[in-house]
Design a protein around this motif. Structure first.
Motif, PDB file in Angstrom:
ATOM      1  N   UNK A   1      -1.954 -13.104  81.146  1.00 12.39           N
ATOM      2  CA  UNK A   1      -3.084 -12.227  81.197  1.00 12.39           C
ATOM      3  C   UNK A   1      -4.239 -13.147  81.029  1.00 12.39           C
ATOM      4  N   UNK A   2      -4.211 -14.148  80.425  1.00 11.92           N
ATOM      5  CA  UNK A   2      -5.362 -15.125  80.139  1.00 11.92           C
ATOM      6  C   UNK A   2      -4.792 -16.360  79.538  1.00 11.92           C
ATOM      7  N   UNK A   3      -5.495 -17.406  79.389  1.00 13.86           N
ATOM      8  CA  UNK A   3      -5.244 -18.465  78.826  1.00 13.86           C
ATOM      9  C   UNK A   3      -4.584 -18.165  77.194  1.00 13.86           C
ATOM     10  N   UNK A   4      -5.558 -17.261  76.458  1.00 14.94           N
ATOM     11  CA  UNK A   4      -5.330 -16.801  75.025  1.00 14.94           C
ATOM     12  C   UNK A   4      -4.688 -15.625  74.920  1.00 14.94           C
ATOM     13  N   UNK A   5      -4.572 -14.848  75.850  1.00 15.44           N
ATOM     14  CA  UNK A   5      -3.851 -13.413  75.749  1.00 15.44           C
ATOM     15  C   UNK A   5      -2.436 -13.538  76.577  1.00 15.44           C
ATOM     16  N   UNK A   6      -1.428 -13.748  75.956  1.00 15.11           N
ATOM     17  CA  UNK A   6      -0.258 -13.853  76.740  1.00 15.11           C
ATOM     18  C   UNK A   6       0.942 -13.141  76.174  1.00 15.11           C
ATOM     19  N   UNK A   7       0.986 -11.575  76.282  1.00 13.42           N
ATOM     20  CA  UNK A   7       1.830 -11.021  75.358  1.00 13.42           C
ATOM     21  C   UNK A   7       3.335 -11.124  75.812  1.00 13.42           C
ATOM     22  N   UNK A   8       4.188 -10.873  75.114  1.00 11.39           N
ATOM     23  CA  UNK A   8       5.842 -10.999  75.193  1.00 11.39           C
ATOM     24  C   UNK A   8       6.520  -9.608  75.115  1.00 11.39           C
ATOM     25  N   UNK A   9       7.166  -9.163  76.009  1.00 13.08           N
ATOM     26  CA  UNK A   9       7.949  -8.147  75.979  1.00 13.08           C
ATOM     27  C   UNK A   9       9.463  -8.441  75.660  1.00 13.08           C
ATOM     28  N   UNK A  10       9.812  -7.647  74.613  1.00 12.53           N
ATOM     29  CA  UNK A  10      11.209  -7.818  74.081  1.00 12.53           C
ATOM     30  C   UNK A  10      11.972  -6.643  74.096  1.00 12.53           C
ATOM     31  N   UNK A  11      13.039  -6.572  74.815  1.00  8.22           N
ATOM     32  CA  UNK A  11      13.818  -5.138  74.530  1.00  8.22           C
ATOM     33  C   UNK A  11      15.081  -5.393  73.585  1.00  8.22           C
ATOM     34  N   UNK A  12      15.148  -4.415  72.608  1.00  7.46           N
ATOM     35  CA  UNK A  12      16.018  -4.723  71.446  1.00  7.46           C
ATOM     36  C   UNK A  12      17.060  -3.789  71.200  1.00  7.46           C
TER      37      UNK A  12
ATOM     38  N   UNK B   1       2.431 -10.698  70.198  1.00 12.19           N
ATOM     39  CA  UNK B   1       0.936 -11.633  70.435  1.00 12.19           C
ATOM     40  C   UNK B   1       0.186 -11.027  71.299  1.00 12.19           C
ATOM     41  N   UNK B   2      -0.348  -9.859  71.237  1.00  9.54           N
ATOM     42  CA  UNK B   2      -1.398  -8.969  71.939  1.00  9.54           C
ATOM     43  C   UNK B   2      -2.848  -9.704  71.457  1.00  9.54           C
ATOM     44  N   UNK B   3      -2.792  -9.943  70.259  1.00 14.13           N
ATOM     45  CA  UNK B   3      -4.218 -10.412  69.806  1.00 14.13           C
ATOM     46  C   UNK B   3      -3.804 -11.041  68.448  1.00 14.13           C
ATOM     47  N   UNK B   4      -4.141 -12.608  68.423  1.00 17.75           N
ATOM     48  CA  UNK B   4      -4.186 -13.171  67.140  1.00 17.75           C
ATOM     49  C   UNK B   4      -2.530 -13.187  66.531  1.00 17.75           C
ATOM     50  N   UNK B   5      -1.499 -13.006  67.190  1.00 22.14           N
ATOM     51  CA  UNK B   5      -0.223 -13.085  66.756  1.00 22.14           C
ATOM     52  C   UNK B   5       0.305 -11.557  66.396  1.00 22.14           C
ATOM     53  N   UNK B   6      -0.664 -10.668  66.559  1.00 18.87           N
ATOM     54  CA  UNK B   6      -0.398  -9.307  66.357  1.00 18.87           C
ATOM     55  C   UNK B   6       0.240  -8.640  67.594  1.00 18.87           C
ATOM     56  N   UNK B   7       1.176  -7.589  67.363  1.00 18.55           N
ATOM     57  CA  UNK B   7       1.904  -6.987  68.680  1.00 18.55           C
ATOM     58  C   UNK B   7       2.299  -5.581  67.957  1.00 18.55           C
TER      59      UNK B   7
END
Length: 767
Positions: free
Chosen positions: A686-697, A732-738
């Motif tokens: 999404x940007x250099x600093x916002x790069x969320x990861x989607x994990x299916x579990x 990792x939506x924001x500062x390591x939080x998700x």
């Protein structure tokens, strides 16, 4: 007399004239769009020498006497055969691409026959420099290398130095700018994994075309089949038709960072002769640094590279090649071995080599010396290196960062400190201890330990320890699990059921190979309860009891590689699987032990990387116990749902490998099997600093409990019907939080819908 002098020098003048070279520099652009550069163009001279334009469309060539550029060819453009000025060459796009496509089978055949033997020894010299806003970082390495089928690529480093630094930390030994072998499936550039153009994967990911051909050589152009395939390269390769081997390879990358790498190969051995690589900041989103943290020294790119004009230049040569099956691997099974030398490597050491590039050409500048001193770079480098392992060095002690701050429902806020002596204190033995205070239970916890290094090559330590602390009921720790360092332990926040213990004992740690580590421990423990639990044996209720236990554990990581720096062994590269096993026996009547029971545990962790940057992982675990096992030493499946009435009140922190919908103390087992399945998609840019990861579990557990009637004042279920939950994490939506969501289904589905749902936040922080 003057004429004689002139005639005497004439041969030398003629020789110099014949050998005279001319330099030309320029760039190649699209004639229809001046802003569009043409990388990977081939400049062909009348002496049949070949040069490439780099990832910025630029070239710099030293021409011999009488040598001229004869032709320029590039995929998608008409050949350029006339030149007005070399500063800017304009190529006209071709209407149709009629190049011959080269089959994957042909490429695979060339790769299989690239090297003439599977056993080599040779020497290597490399120089890596980074120029940015601070004084230049210059790293140099000299190594003797062996390449064998038994151990693969091994480096015995003779010298490693960074200008201005007196000490070498393991990170400088382990860090490679790029992978040596471009013919494997995946290669790494600064710890980032890419699919090799010459991979052995089943799925075709690159296409190859014949760009230019003579009776002697064939030049191929390659690029990824699918546009937008970020973790891939474009490039050129020159094939020697007489040997069917690579002569020269160029790969370029223009994405998160920019790369231009050129390797020349020996036509006889098929090994690299020399490599030159350049890395520049790209679109961002990845950190490129030798040290990490906030240090500018040794850094190429931050996550957001705006205004960063840094450049990495890496030069490396391989020479004195010897081949033959008689070459054996180094006796120590390490990928890298470095026996440090006291103090800084003198400049004279590097000047003695015949390769001019390795010498610094200048002494360490006063500016660099002042910068190193003012910024305290030496100590920062050592601290960052130790910090990666979860320690902060202060003088002869390493402070254990995992013990500083914790929180749980029994102790409340737990503040503590732990230290262990480092190599500045002694390379042969270590002393350590910890102390912590829980503000809710108002109780101190503490421990002491010491160790004697018996054999540094096998990391054999003899240890003694004493601990007075608490532990979660049902927790089964593997002795050989490597230290997992996190500033924040998510699941610990929600735990409610602990027991108190006072333990002393001895242990022996030994690595049969770096990949096979073992530990044997004997200890005596006094157990007391924090809740009204009692264990019934032979008509007697035990609230407090003593255990005398012997435990043996092993951990096998067959695809890990390790380095030996000084007398310590470090992980160089991790690659699954990871296999752990453990057996524990408690003895009744030995040293006043109250119970006799046996516990067996094993787990396998396996990761499957995919070409698009996604990752699948599997963890399969099994535990079994028999005998008189108190609940404190039984097994649980890592539940992580607080015992509260609704979804929002249970909102907390998701664990790493826990069942998010399973309530604490809901299930215990003496027989247990668990399966964790995860599939992580490539990060969304999404940007250099916002790069969320989607994990299916998907998580599953099945188990049973023998003799539940022995356990008094507590009720719990077994897992005999099988437990299931599925969900996803958006990290990792924001500062390591998700965020984490999970749903409980199957045999243990609860009547009230919201009791089957878990909604939590996640926290992943990588320093």
């Amino acid at each position: 007399m003057k004429i004689n002098h002139f005639l005497g020098f004439l041969p030398f003048i003629l020789a110099l004239n014949l050998c005279a070279q001319s330099s030309i520099k320029g760039e190649i652009i699209d004639s229809s769009n001046a802003e569009k550069i043409v990388p990977n163009a081939v400049l062909i001279t009348n002496q049949q020498r070949y040069f490439f334009s780099d990832n910025q469309g630029k070239f710099s060539i030293e021409l011999r006497k009488g040598e001229i550029i004869d032709k320029v060819v590039s995929r998608g453009y008409k050949p350029l055969m006339s030149f007005d000025a070399f500063s800017v060459l304009k190529m006209t796009p071709a209407k149709a691409d009629n190049l011959e496509r080269v089959s994957r089978h042909k490429i695979d055949s060339i790769v299989r026959h690239q090297v003439i033997s599977s056993h080599f020894s040779f020497k290597s010299l490399s120089r890596t420099s980074i120029s940015n806003a601070v004084p230049d970082f210059i790293l140099r390495k000299a190594a003797e290398v062996r390449l064998t089928t038994q151990e693969g690529f091994q480096e015995n480093l003779k010298a490693v130095s960074v200008n201005g630094l007196e000490e070498v930390v393991p990170k400088l030994v382990n860090k490679d700018v790029y992978s040596f072998d471009w013919f494997q499936s995946y290669i790494e550039i600064f710890d980032y994994r890419f699919v090799s153009p010459f991979h052995s994967l089943d799925t075709p990911l690159y296409e190859f075309y014949s760009l230019y051909e003579t009776p002697e050589v064939k030049i191929l152009s390659f690029r990824p089949l699918k546009k937008g395939f970020l973790r891939s390269f474009q490039g050129l390769v020159i094939i020697d038709k007489s040997t069917s081997k690579f002569k020269k390879l160029q790969v370029v990358l223009d994405g998160e960072f920019k790369l231009n790498l050129v390797t020349d190969y020996d036509s006889v051995t098929g090994l690299p002769k020399k490599t030159e690589a350049f890395i520049y900041p790209g679109t961002g989103g990845t950190k490129l640094s030798f040290f990490g943290g906030g240090m500018a020294f040794g850094r190429i790119q931050k996550k957001n590279p705006e205004g960063n004009d840094a450049q990495l230049t890496h030069q490396q040569v391989y020479y004195d090649v010897v081949t033959g099956d008689s070459i054996s691997p180094y006796p120590k099974p390490f990928t890298k071995i470095y026996e440090p030398k006291p103090g800084e490597i003198p400049e004279e050491y590097w000047s003695d080599f015949e390769f001019a590039f390795i010498a610094d050409q200048k002494e360490t500048s006063e500016q660099l010396e002042a910068y190193i001193q003012e910024e305290n770079i030496g100590k920062k480098v050592n601290r960052i290196s130790a910090f990666d392992q979860g320690y902060y060095p202060i003088s002869i002690f390493d402070v254990d960062l995992t013990r500083l701050f914790k929180f749980n429902n029994y102790e409340g806020l737990r503040l503590g400190a732990g230290v262990i002596t480092n190599e500045s204190f002694s390379e042969h033995y270590r002393l350590g201890g910890f102390a912590a205070y829980g503000f809710k239970d108002e109780r101190w916890k503490y421990g002491f330990n010491g160790g004697l290094l018996l054999n540094p090559d096998t990391s054999t330590w003899f240890n003694a320890f004493y601990d007075n602390d608490i532990e979660e009921v049902g927790m089964n720790n593997f002795l050989t699990d490597q230290r997992v360092y996190s500033l924040f332990e998510p699941r610990l926040v929600n735990i409610t059921f602990f027991y108190k213990y006072e333990t002393y004992g001895l242990s022996l740690q030994h690595n049969f190979t770096p990949q096979l580590m073992t530990e044997f421990k004997v200890d005596k423990s006094s157990i007391s309860q924090t809740q009204q639990y009692a264990f019934l044996k032979d008509g007697i209720l035990y609230e407090d009891y003593d255990l005398t236990t012997a435990t043996f554990g092993l951990r096998w990581t067959p695809n890990y590689t390790y380095s030996k720096v000084g007398k310590r062994v470090y992980v160089n590269d991790k690659s699954s699987p990871e296999i752990s096993a453990q057996v524990s026996q408690s003895f009744d009547g030995v040293m006043e032990g109250d119970f006799s029971f046996t516990k067996l545990s094993a787990k396998v962790e396996y990761e499957i990387p995919h070409s698009w940057g996604s990752l699948s992982s599997i963890e399969l675990g099994g535990d079994i116990g028999f005998g008189d096992i108190p609940l404190t030493h039984s097994f649980h499946a890592f539940p992580n749902s607080p015992n509260k009435p609704n979804v929002l009140s249970r909102f907390s922190v998701a664990g790493v490998k826990s069942f998010e919908t399973m309530f604490f103390n809901e299930f215990f087992s003496t027989k247990l099997a668990t399966l964790h399945l995860k599939h992580k998609l490539a990060a969304f840019q999404l940007s250099n600093t916002i790069q969320p990861e989607l994990i299916f579990i998907s998580r599953h557990a099945i188990g049973d409990f023998d003799n539940p009637g022995q356990h008094q004042n507590i009720s719990f279920n077994s897992l005999s019907k099988g437990y299931n939950e599925a969900g996803f994490e958006l990290n990792k939506l924001f500062f390591g939080f998700g965020l984490s969501f999970a749903y409980r289904y199957g045999a243990y589905h609860l009547p009230k819908l919201e009791d089957n749902v878990s909604l939590k936040f996640t926290f992943y922080l990588k320093l």
